[in-house]
Design a protein around this motif. Structure first.
Motif, PDB file in Angstrom:
ATOM      1  N   UNK A 119      -9.993  -7.625  -2.032  1.00  0.00           N
ATOM      2  CA  UNK A 119      -8.756  -6.873  -2.226  1.00  0.00           C
ATOM      3  C   UNK A 119      -7.992  -6.816  -0.913  1.00  0.00           C
ATOM      4  N   UNK A 120      -8.733  -6.547   0.157  1.00  0.00           N
ATOM      5  CA  UNK A 120      -8.105  -6.518   1.478  1.00  0.00           C
ATOM      6  C   UNK A 120      -7.543  -7.873   1.843  1.00  0.00           C
ATOM      7  N   UNK A 121      -8.301  -8.921   1.542  1.00  0.00           N
ATOM      8  CA  UNK A 121      -7.846 -10.271   1.868  1.00  0.00           C
ATOM      9  C   UNK A 121      -6.547 -10.579   1.147  1.00  0.00           C
ATOM     10  N   UNK A 122      -6.461 -10.179  -0.105  1.00  0.00           N
ATOM     11  CA  UNK A 122      -5.224 -10.421  -0.850  1.00  0.00           C
ATOM     12  C   UNK A 122      -4.053  -9.732  -0.179  1.00  0.00           C
ATOM     13  N   UNK A 123      -4.264  -8.499   0.241  1.00  0.00           N
ATOM     14  CA  UNK A 123      -3.192  -7.768   0.912  1.00  0.00           C
ATOM     15  C   UNK A 123      -2.807  -8.452   2.217  1.00  0.00           C
ATOM     16  N   UNK A 124      -3.818  -8.967   2.904  1.00  0.00           N
ATOM     17  CA  UNK A 124      -3.559  -9.687   4.160  1.00  0.00           C
ATOM     18  C   UNK A 124      -2.735 -10.936   3.879  1.00  0.00           C
TER      19      UNK A 124
ATOM     20  N   UNK B 181       3.884   1.293  -9.772  1.00  0.00           N
ATOM     21  CA  UNK B 181       3.125   1.060  -8.541  1.00  0.00           C
ATOM     22  C   UNK B 181       3.347  -0.333  -7.996  1.00  0.00           C
ATOM     23  N   UNK B 182       3.344  -1.322  -8.887  1.00  0.00           N
ATOM     24  CA  UNK B 182       3.484  -2.695  -8.420  1.00  0.00           C
ATOM     25  C   UNK B 182       4.871  -2.926  -7.815  1.00  0.00           C
ATOM     26  N   UNK B 183       5.891  -2.493  -8.506  1.00  0.00           N
ATOM     27  CA  UNK B 183       7.251  -2.676  -7.990  1.00  0.00           C
ATOM     28  C   UNK B 183       7.464  -1.903  -6.695  1.00  0.00           C
ATOM     29  N   UNK B 184       6.772  -0.781  -6.569  1.00  0.00           N
ATOM     30  CA  UNK B 184       6.832  -0.014  -5.328  1.00  0.00           C
ATOM     31  C   UNK B 184       6.214  -0.817  -4.187  1.00  0.00           C
ATOM     32  N   UNK B 185       5.080  -1.455  -4.498  1.00  0.00           N
ATOM     33  CA  UNK B 185       4.407  -2.275  -3.491  1.00  0.00           C
ATOM     34  C   UNK B 185       5.291  -3.446  -3.069  1.00  0.00           C
ATOM     35  N   UNK B 186       6.150  -3.870  -3.973  1.00  0.00           N
ATOM     36  CA  UNK B 186       7.034  -4.986  -3.669  1.00  0.00           C
ATOM     37  C   UNK B 186       8.342  -4.508  -3.034  1.00  0.00           C
TER      38      UNK B 186
ATOM     39  N   UNK C 125       4.957  -3.667   3.157  1.00  0.00           N
ATOM     40  CA  UNK C 125       3.953  -2.684   3.505  1.00  0.00           C
ATOM     41  C   UNK C 125       2.779  -2.805   2.558  1.00  0.00           C
ATOM     42  N   UNK C 126       1.646  -3.214   3.091  1.00  0.00           N
ATOM     43  CA  UNK C 126       0.447  -3.359   2.265  1.00  0.00           C
ATOM     44  C   UNK C 126      -0.451  -2.147   2.491  1.00  0.00           C
ATOM     45  N   UNK C 127      -0.492  -1.249   1.529  1.00  0.00           N
ATOM     46  CA  UNK C 127      -1.209   0.008   1.746  1.00  0.00           C
ATOM     47  C   UNK C 127      -2.698  -0.142   1.517  1.00  0.00           C
ATOM     48  N   UNK C 128      -3.402   0.903   1.841  1.00  0.00           N
ATOM     49  CA  UNK C 128      -4.842   0.912   1.667  1.00  0.00           C
ATOM     50  C   UNK C 128      -5.173   1.034   0.189  1.00  0.00           C
ATOM     51  N   UNK C 129      -4.372   1.845  -0.524  1.00  0.00           N
ATOM     52  CA  UNK C 129      -4.642   2.071  -1.938  1.00  0.00           C
ATOM     53  C   UNK C 129      -4.230   0.851  -2.748  1.00  0.00           C
ATOM     54  N   UNK C 130      -4.826   0.713  -3.878  1.00  0.00           N
ATOM     55  CA  UNK C 130      -4.488  -0.396  -4.755  1.00  0.00           C
ATOM     56  C   UNK C 130      -3.209  -0.111  -5.528  1.00  0.00           C
ATOM     57  N   UNK C 131      -2.248  -1.028  -5.418  1.00  0.00           N
ATOM     58  CA  UNK C 131      -1.029  -0.863  -6.193  1.00  0.00           C
ATOM     59  C   UNK C 131      -0.808  -2.037  -7.140  1.00  0.00           C
ATOM     60  N   UNK C 132      -1.835  -2.856  -7.311  1.00  0.00           N
ATOM     61  CA  UNK C 132      -1.661  -4.041  -8.163  1.00  0.00           C
ATOM     62  C   UNK C 132      -2.252  -3.818  -9.553  1.00  0.00           C
TER      63      UNK C 132
ATOM     64  N   UNK D  67       9.596  -6.623   9.280  1.00  0.00           N
ATOM     65  CA  UNK D  67       8.617  -5.602   9.647  1.00  0.00           C
ATOM     66  C   UNK D  67       7.476  -5.671   8.643  1.00  0.00           C
ATOM     67  N   UNK D  68       6.288  -5.932   9.139  1.00  0.00           N
ATOM     68  CA  UNK D  68       5.121  -5.999   8.259  1.00  0.00           C
ATOM     69  C   UNK D  68       4.156  -4.900   8.643  1.00  0.00           C
ATOM     70  N   UNK D  69       3.740  -4.140   7.640  1.00  0.00           N
ATOM     71  CA  UNK D  69       2.867  -2.996   7.895  1.00  0.00           C
ATOM     72  C   UNK D  69       1.546  -3.195   7.165  1.00  0.00           C
ATOM     73  N   UNK D  70       0.467  -3.035   7.884  1.00  0.00           N
ATOM     74  CA  UNK D  70      -0.857  -3.094   7.273  1.00  0.00           C
ATOM     75  C   UNK D  70      -1.546  -1.748   7.471  1.00  0.00           C
ATOM     76  N   UNK D  71      -1.983  -1.148   6.378  1.00  0.00           N
ATOM     77  CA  UNK D  71      -2.752   0.085   6.479  1.00  0.00           C
ATOM     78  C   UNK D  71      -4.208  -0.259   6.197  1.00  0.00           C
ATOM     79  N   UNK D  72      -5.032  -0.205   7.215  1.00  0.00           N
ATOM     80  CA  UNK D  72      -6.445  -0.586   7.106  1.00  0.00           C
ATOM     81  C   UNK D  72      -6.612  -1.974   6.504  1.00  0.00           C
ATOM     82  N   UNK D  73      -6.145  -3.005   7.176  1.00  0.00           N
ATOM     83  CA  UNK D  73      -6.166  -4.336   6.582  1.00  0.00           C
ATOM     84  C   UNK D  73      -7.550  -4.960   6.441  1.00  0.00           C
ATOM     85  N   UNK D  74      -8.517  -4.504   7.233  1.00  0.00           N
ATOM     86  CA  UNK D  74      -9.813  -5.181   7.204  1.00  0.00           C
ATOM     87  C   UNK D  74     -10.885  -4.355   6.516  1.00  0.00           C
ATOM     88  N   UNK D  75     -10.477  -3.417   5.722  1.00  0.00           N
ATOM     89  CA  UNK D  75     -11.426  -2.600   4.972  1.00  0.00           C
ATOM     90  C   UNK D  75     -12.307  -3.472   4.102  1.00  0.00           C
ATOM     91  N   UNK D  76     -13.596  -3.373   4.289  1.00  0.00           N
ATOM     92  CA  UNK D  76     -14.501  -4.128   3.441  1.00  0.00           C
ATOM     93  C   UNK D  76     -14.714  -5.574   3.861  1.00  0.00           C
TER      94      UNK D  76
END
Lengths: 126, 258, 300
Positions: free
Chosen positions: C135-140, B85-90, C80-87, C150-159
């Motif tokens: 979490x949203x702030x980190x993605x931002x 997941x992390x590498x995908x996000x990157x 691309x910073x998605x809404x779901x957590x990928x960290x 190209x920068x993509x934000x999916x729901x960047x201000x959630x919460x």
């Protein structure tokens, strides 16, 4: 007057242009003085810089502003007079017509309006 | 950044991701294998005796082989989802992730192999060599190592091959299972763990009931040949190759499933 | 202007559900796009397809003029910073930023640190310790610091609270002013972010129903309010397309398609019918109504 809140009823870029025109009109911006940049306007009003740029471009097209490459946008000579003429033309459609319509709704006789205007002018303010 | 650099970046990340858990594992292992017995030896008298260079011992540490194998299997399984997941996000493609996973697996297996020989040396140093025969004691993991009992290590090369291939296979196995678990979800995960958990029951049963299966198992574990360790080592390498292919299939165009 | 993204007839189904129906789209570089759609309209699916986190049943994707699927060279120019957590939950913020710096070629670490301070994000914290807003702030922070093409934000201000959201919009504008690049922002908060967008992309049930500048979209409809009988007469005479109406007593407010014929406009004052603009959010709600009449056929 500098409005920080934009109206929802008119195009944003038109309002940006108007804001700058207002400033020139009231001589808050003088001729050959530099106008706030696109980015500054965008930051102030919290809008997309392209929109701000469109407003400024409109004024450049009308000759109210001129561009100095590499530096920015400046108020043209004669801009003040130009805006004055333009606004005078709009004045009656924009302010007077709605006023007359509202007066009609309230059954206010046009003579009452005339009297009011005369008395206000008579008080020495114009 | 060329694609090659990207592959190396991913590999570096995967190595970093497994580094601390490996240290923790090593720490616990050292404590359990040497710390505790040392303590016992200091506090009690003549309780545990081991044979240095026993008749059935390898140069590397058998205990570490088993402990390390369990750790790598579990780690390989557990770590996949987070890393993927992390590498995908990157913004990494599945191909780079796949290549990086293979590189990391090989590197870690090599590292563990080296440590395994180091541990063997420690064992001799502290007179705590555990031979295959001792592991073979009833009540321990007899079923899997019985055929190996009685075979001398033929050569260092054979032993290195065996240990490396064992770690490689086990680490790959965990990751392959994790990949399909990620792709197919609960239905695979449940089925896999049931099969895996009961394998210690049905594999010996199959060995007992099916002659063909017994012969295959014996052949796989090197029975009847001269260079047992090398043979088993090669067999495990073949299994690794199969797992590498399987992982590739599983990771091909793997959609995110966070 | 170059096309940064070209999608042709893209379709994606999950079993029997058609998430995207033969969608075609072309985005120019250097703009801030708003991606709008109701829940389930296909926004996240589209974003995942673009970034090869999901694979389409059919259709083509081109990024930066090259085939886009599984193209690492193209993908590394996208953040691309998605809404779901990928960290990883156990990873600290500063570690995540450090890794991001190694994976995004143009990542600006100093800027990231400055943003953390600006948004009061403690870099020492582990990811699992962050609240939803942080979490949203980190993605931002990552999205903006990546300086990707190209920068993509999916729901960047959630919460995020109101102050945080405002700070995000201002920071985005300032950053974009300094380094113009392409942004796609998918959001549900349309009214507050409409002015940030240059163009808006509206999805409905897997299809593209509108794509235009926000300014043009705002001009597409207006609200007429006044006496119900007069309005109805006017609407039928000029054959105006009515998107929605609210009635109360003798009065009615009708949202109709713009622009109105000049003659119609002229009649409004004498008939005492008021004109009012329609915000992007209101237009969006109308357009994405499950059953919309003739207007939908007029759109794009």
């Amino acid at each position: 007057m500098m409005q920080l809140q934009l109206d929802a009823d008119r195009s944003i870029y038109l309002q940006i242009a108007e804001q700058i025109e207002d400033q020139i009109l009231r001589q808050d911006l003088l001729e050959d003085e530099q106008v706030p940049s696109t980015n500054q306007m965008a930051a102030l009003y919290r809008i997309n810089p392209a929109t701000a740029a469109k407003g400024i471009a409109l004024l450049v097209d009308e000759g109210i502003l001129y561009k100095q490459r590499g530096i920015g946008m400046f108020v043209s000579a004669g801009a003040h007079k130009q805006i004055l003429v333009k606004r005078k033309k709009d004045f009656f459609t924009r302010y007077v017509e709605p006023m007359l319509q509202e007066a009609k709704n309230l059954s206010i006789d046009p003579e009452e309006i005339n009297a009011y205007i005369r008395s206000r002018n008579g008080a020495g303010n114009s | 950044m060329s694609a090659n650099h990207r592959l190396l970046r991913c590999t570096r990340y995967l190595l970093a991701s497994v580094f601390k858990p490996c240290l923790v594992f090593l720490g616990i292992y050292l404590l359990a294998a040497y710390g505790l017995p040392l303590l016992l030896r200091v506090t009690t008298t003549g309780s545990i005796t081991y044979t240095p260079f026993g008749p059935n011992s390898m140069i590397s540490s058998i205990v570490f082989l088993f402990a390390g194998a369990i750790f790598l299997f579990v780690g390989g399984y557990a770590g996949f989802r987070e890393d993927y997941n992390f590498l995908l996000a990157m913004s990494n493609t599945w191909r780079n992730q796949y290549g990086a996973a293979l590189l990391r697996t090989a590197a870690v297996a090599a590292g563990f192999t080296a440590v395994s020989f180091l541990m063997g040396w420690f064992e001799r140093l502290f007179n705590q060599v555990v031979g295959l025969s001792q592991i073979n004691d009833p009540g321990v993991i007899s079923t899997y190592v019985y055929p190996l009992n009685g075979h001398q290590p033929y050569s260092l090369a054979g032993e290195i091959l065996l240990v490396f291939a064992a770690f490689l296979t086990v680490f790959l196995f965990g990751q392959t299972a994790a990949v399909f678990s990620y792709r197919w979800g609960a239905r695979f995960t449940v089925a896999f763990w049931i099969l895996f958990g009961t394998s210690y029951i049905f594999l010996p049963i199959m060995t007992g009931t099916s002659e063909g299966f017994r012969r295959f198992a014996m052949w796989f574990l090197g029975e009847g040949g001269r260079d047992t360790l090398i043979n088993v080592g090669w067999h495990l390498l073949v299994v690794s190759a199969l797992l590498i292919a399987l992982t590739g299939l599983g990771m091909r165009r793997l959609p995110q499933n966070a | 202007m170059n096309a940064i993204l070209e999608i042709e007839a893209l379709s994606k189904s999950y079993g029997s559900v058609e998430a995207l129906k033969s969608l075609s789209l072309k985005l120019e570089e250097g703009k801030i796009y708003g991606l709008l759609g109701r829940n389930g309209a296909g926004k996240t699916t589209l974003l995942n397809l673009i970034t090869s986190r999901l694979y389409a049943g059919s259709g083509s994707i081109r990024l930066f003029g090259q085939p886009g699927v599984d193209n690492q060279k193209a993908l590394e120019r996208i953040c691309c910073m998605p809404e779901k957590n990928l960290f990883p939950p156990a990873m600290r913020v500063r570690e995540i930023l450090r890794h991001a710096a190694s994976f995004y070629p143009s990542f600006d670490r100093d800027y990231a640190e400055a943003l953390c301070q600006r948004f009061s994000l403690n870099p020492q914290l582990k990811y699992k310790a962050l609240s939803r807003g942080y979490e949203s702030i980190l993605r931002v922070v990552i999205g903006l610091s990546s300086h990707s093409d190209l920068t993509i934000f999916d729901e960047p201000v959630l919460g995020l609270d109101a102050a945080g959201r405002d700070l995000f919009y201002r920071t985005l504008i300032a950053d974009y002013s300094e380094k113009p690049r392409t942004f796609i922002i998918s959001t549900h908060l349309i009214d507050e972010s409409a002015d940030i967008f240059e163009d808006a992309i509206i999805l409905k049930e897997g299809s593209l129903i509108a794509m235009d500048s926000v300014e043009n979209l705002r001009k597409r409809s207006i609200v007429l309010s006044g006496r119900k009988d007069r309005l109805e007469e006017l609407v039928s005479r000029y054959r105006l397309a009515v998107l929605s109406r609210d009635d109360i007593g003798r009065l009615s407010a009708m949202t109709v398609a713009a622009p109105l014929p000049a003659d119609c406009l002229a009649e409004l004052r004498e008939k005492e019918i008021d004109l009012a603009p329609v915000s992007l959010q209101k237009l969006f709600i109308h357009l994405t109504e499950p059953s919309v009449g003739s207007f939908e056929r007029q759109v794009s």
